[in-house]
Design a protein around this motif. Structure first.
Motif, PDB file in Angstrom:
ATOM      1  N   LEU A  63     -26.349   8.901   0.660  1.00  0.00           N
ATOM      2  CA  LEU A  63     -27.530   8.204   1.248  1.00  0.00           C
ATOM      3  C   LEU A  63     -28.741   7.691   0.360  1.00  0.00           C
ATOM      4  N   GLU A  64     -28.986   8.351  -0.998  1.00  0.00           N
ATOM      5  CA  GLU A  64     -29.959   7.627  -1.793  1.00  0.00           C
ATOM      6  C   GLU A  64     -29.385   6.435  -2.507  1.00  0.00           C
ATOM      7  N   ARG A  65     -28.006   6.396  -2.830  1.00  0.00           N
ATOM      8  CA  ARG A  65     -27.565   5.123  -3.172  1.00  0.00           C
ATOM      9  C   ARG A  65     -27.730   3.958  -2.071  1.00  0.00           C
ATOM     10  N   MET A  66     -27.593   4.282  -0.836  1.00  0.00           N
ATOM     11  CA  MET A  66     -27.927   3.213  -0.052  1.00  0.00           C
ATOM     12  C   MET A  66     -29.037   3.041   0.277  1.00  0.00           C
ATOM     13  N   GLY A  67     -29.958   3.814  -0.280  1.00  0.00           N
ATOM     14  CA  GLY A  67     -31.579   3.321  -0.313  1.00  0.00           C
ATOM     15  C   GLY A  67     -32.126   4.193   0.962  1.00  0.00           C
ATOM     16  N   ASN A  68     -31.548   5.038   1.497  1.00  0.00           N
ATOM     17  CA  ASN A  68     -32.014   5.957   2.664  1.00  0.00           C
ATOM     18  C   ASN A  68     -32.705   7.331   2.202  1.00  0.00           C
ATOM     19  N   VAL A  69     -33.681   6.970   1.618  1.00  0.00           N
ATOM     20  CA  VAL A  69     -34.411   8.095   1.017  1.00  0.00           C
ATOM     21  C   VAL A  69     -34.667   9.209   1.765  1.00  0.00           C
TER      22      VAL A  69
END
Length: 104
Positions: A63-69
């Protein structure tokens, strides 16, 4: 599609409750860059086996890699709750470290 993904899908066709195969499939999708599918597989894993602590860590990372912090933060926090219940101190420390690195 990779041979590994096909093999894991075949394992899951035989036994849809195989948490290890579901986790492996999610990890393979992450490695291949298909992050949306990876997150979907992690969510399926954690829905069926909510105590699979490593799933929370790697789902959060994806999720972090996708920008969904915010979603990553929630995933890490859920994982920390699970590791408190299960006594998995090692994974809890990894989850806490990942959580601590997220922007406020």
């Amino acid at each position: 599609m990779s041979d590994r993904i096909n093999s894991l899908k075949a394992m899951l066709a035989d036994d849809p409750t195989n948490s290890f195969a579901r986790y492996g499939l999610a990890m393979e999708y992450t490695k291949s860059g298909d992050l949306e599918t990876a997150v979907s597989e992690f969510r399926s894993l954690l829905s069926a086996d909510p105590n699979y602590a490593a799933g929370y860590f790697h789902a959060g990372q994806t999720l972090e890699r996708m920008g969904n912090v915010d979603e990553a933060r929630d995933m890490y926090q859920r994982g920390i709750e699970v590791t408190h219940r299960t006594g998995d101190a090692h994974t809890r420390s990894e989850l806490q470290a990942a959580l601590d690195l997220l922007p406020i």
